[in-house]
Design a protein around this motif. Structure first.
Motif, PDB file in Angstrom:
ATOM      1  N   MET A   1     -26.383   9.216 -24.300  1.00  0.00           N
ATOM      2  CA  MET A   1     -27.458   9.325 -25.204  1.00  0.00           C
ATOM      3  C   MET A   1     -28.654   8.597 -24.598  1.00  0.00           C
ATOM      4  O   MET A   1     -28.879   7.628 -24.459  1.00  0.00           O
ATOM      5  CB  MET A   1     -27.353   8.800 -26.633  1.00  0.00           C
ATOM      6  N   HIS A   2     -29.555   9.588 -23.774  1.00  0.00           N
ATOM      7  CA  HIS A   2     -30.630   9.049 -23.139  1.00  0.00           C
ATOM      8  C   HIS A   2     -31.806   8.768 -24.127  1.00  0.00           C
ATOM      9  O   HIS A   2     -32.590   7.872 -23.653  1.00  0.00           O
ATOM     10  CB  HIS A   2     -31.100   9.860 -22.135  1.00  0.00           C
ATOM     11  N   GLU A   3     -31.686   8.749 -25.275  1.00  0.00           N
ATOM     12  CA  GLU A   3     -32.588   8.771 -26.354  1.00  0.00           C
ATOM     13  C   GLU A   3     -33.065   7.116 -26.512  1.00  0.00           C
ATOM     14  O   GLU A   3     -33.911   6.654 -26.650  1.00  0.00           O
ATOM     15  CB  GLU A   3     -32.622   9.326 -27.629  1.00  0.00           C
ATOM     16  N   MET A   4     -31.559   6.361 -26.313  1.00  0.00           N
ATOM     17  CA  MET A   4     -31.842   4.982 -26.703  1.00  0.00           C
ATOM     18  C   MET A   4     -32.615   4.398 -25.566  1.00  0.00           C
ATOM     19  O   MET A   4     -33.441   3.452 -25.797  1.00  0.00           O
ATOM     20  CB  MET A   4     -30.358   4.570 -26.312  1.00  0.00           C
ATOM     21  N   SER A   5     -32.483   4.712 -24.392  1.00  0.00           N
ATOM     22  CA  SER A   5     -33.384   4.196 -23.232  1.00  0.00           C
ATOM     23  C   SER A   5     -34.809   4.478 -23.359  1.00  0.00           C
ATOM     24  O   SER A   5     -35.678   3.930 -22.767  1.00  0.00           O
ATOM     25  CB  SER A   5     -32.824   4.757 -21.717  1.00  0.00           C
ATOM     26  N   LEU A   6     -34.979   5.741 -23.885  1.00  0.00           N
ATOM     27  CA  LEU A   6     -36.294   6.314 -23.985  1.00  0.00           C
ATOM     28  C   LEU A   6     -37.023   5.430 -25.068  1.00  0.00           C
ATOM     29  O   LEU A   6     -38.194   4.812 -25.006  1.00  0.00           O
ATOM     30  CB  LEU A   6     -36.468   7.828 -24.564  1.00  0.00           C
ATOM     31  N   CYS A   7     -36.292   5.131 -26.109  1.00  0.00           N
ATOM     32  CA  CYS A   7     -36.920   4.170 -27.386  1.00  0.00           C
ATOM     33  C   CYS A   7     -37.157   2.786 -26.780  1.00  0.00           C
ATOM     34  O   CYS A   7     -38.041   2.128 -27.278  1.00  0.00           O
ATOM     35  CB  CYS A   7     -35.774   4.443 -28.512  1.00  0.00           C
ATOM     36  N   GLU A   8     -35.985   2.276 -25.986  1.00  0.00           N
ATOM     37  CA  GLU A   8     -36.452   0.934 -25.243  1.00  0.00           C
ATOM     38  C   GLU A   8     -37.723   0.811 -24.263  1.00  0.00           C
ATOM     39  O   GLU A   8     -38.351  -0.056 -24.378  1.00  0.00           O
ATOM     40  CB  GLU A   8     -34.959   0.540 -24.283  1.00  0.00           C
ATOM     41  N   GLY A   9     -37.611   2.020 -23.782  1.00  0.00           N
ATOM     42  CA  GLY A   9     -39.202   2.073 -22.939  1.00  0.00           C
ATOM     43  C   GLY A   9     -40.321   2.258 -23.746  1.00  0.00           C
ATOM     44  O   GLY A   9     -41.489   1.468 -23.501  1.00  0.00           O
ATOM     45  N   VAL A  10     -40.257   2.923 -24.907  1.00  0.00           N
ATOM     46  CA  VAL A  10     -41.444   2.837 -25.876  1.00  0.00           C
ATOM     47  C   VAL A  10     -41.582   1.498 -26.520  1.00  0.00           C
ATOM     48  O   VAL A  10     -42.701   1.106 -26.576  1.00  0.00           O
ATOM     49  CB  VAL A  10     -40.915   4.159 -27.053  1.00  0.00           C
ATOM     50  N   LEU A  11     -40.539   0.762 -26.861  1.00  0.00           N
ATOM     51  CA  LEU A  11     -40.809  -0.598 -27.225  1.00  0.00           C
ATOM     52  C   LEU A  11     -41.503  -1.267 -26.428  1.00  0.00           C
ATOM     53  O   LEU A  11     -42.494  -2.296 -26.357  1.00  0.00           O
ATOM     54  CB  LEU A  11     -39.465  -1.030 -27.750  1.00  0.00           C
ATOM     55  N   GLN A  12     -41.234  -1.113 -25.194  1.00  0.00           N
ATOM     56  CA  GLN A  12     -41.568  -1.883 -23.904  1.00  0.00           C
ATOM     57  C   GLN A  12     -43.197  -1.702 -23.755  1.00  0.00           C
ATOM     58  O   GLN A  12     -43.891  -2.499 -23.643  1.00  0.00           O
ATOM     59  CB  GLN A  12     -40.905  -1.799 -22.519  1.00  0.00           C
ATOM     60  N   VAL A  13     -43.639  -0.528 -23.836  1.00  0.00           N
ATOM     61  CA  VAL A  13     -44.943  -0.076 -23.776  1.00  0.00           C
ATOM     62  C   VAL A  13     -45.750  -0.732 -25.051  1.00  0.00           C
ATOM     63  O   VAL A  13     -46.789  -1.281 -24.850  1.00  0.00           O
ATOM     64  CB  VAL A  13     -45.090   1.236 -23.852  1.00  0.00           C
TER      65      VAL A  13
END
Length: 113
Positions: A1-13
């Motif tokens: 599930m790549h959505e988890m890493s996408l959300c981690e990227g959003v949080l980092q931004v």
């Protein structure tokens, strides 16, 4: 599930912007997600809540703005809407389409304190 890493990227931004702009809490996050981006909206919602837990975005509302898929039909010589990649032109049935929009995922807006 790549959505988890996408959300981690959003949080980092979000965290990077919080450091630069000095806000301490996020109330709402608006994401634009294209229909052709390959992102599952419901998985994104689920992962967002898990990823932001304990952060400055804990409890933030996630609003998703869905962007339709768009393509240029070479046979019709005009832009058309498509639901997914490799669809035929809804007007003429041609598969000679070049995707022109709906592939993005970006943070559109933040409501912060």
């Amino acid at each position: 599930m790549h959505e988890m890493s996408l959300c981690e990227g959003v949080l980092q931004v979000i965290q990077d912007h919080a450091e630069r702009q000095g806000f301490s809490r996020v109330e709402t996050v608006w994401l634009e997600i294209g229909a052709l981006s390959g992102v599952e909206v419901e998985a994104m919602r689920f992962c967002f809540d898990a990823v932001v837990r304990g952060s400055l975005a804990d409890g933030a509302r996630l609003e998703i703005v869905e962007v339709p898929g768009e393509a240029w039909c070479m046979k019709c010589a005009r832009g058309v809407r498509v639901a997914q990649r490799f669809d035929a032109c809804p007007d003429c049935g041609s598969y000679q389409l070049q995707v022109t929009g709906g592939t993005e995922m970006k943070i559109k807006e933040l409501e912060v304190e």
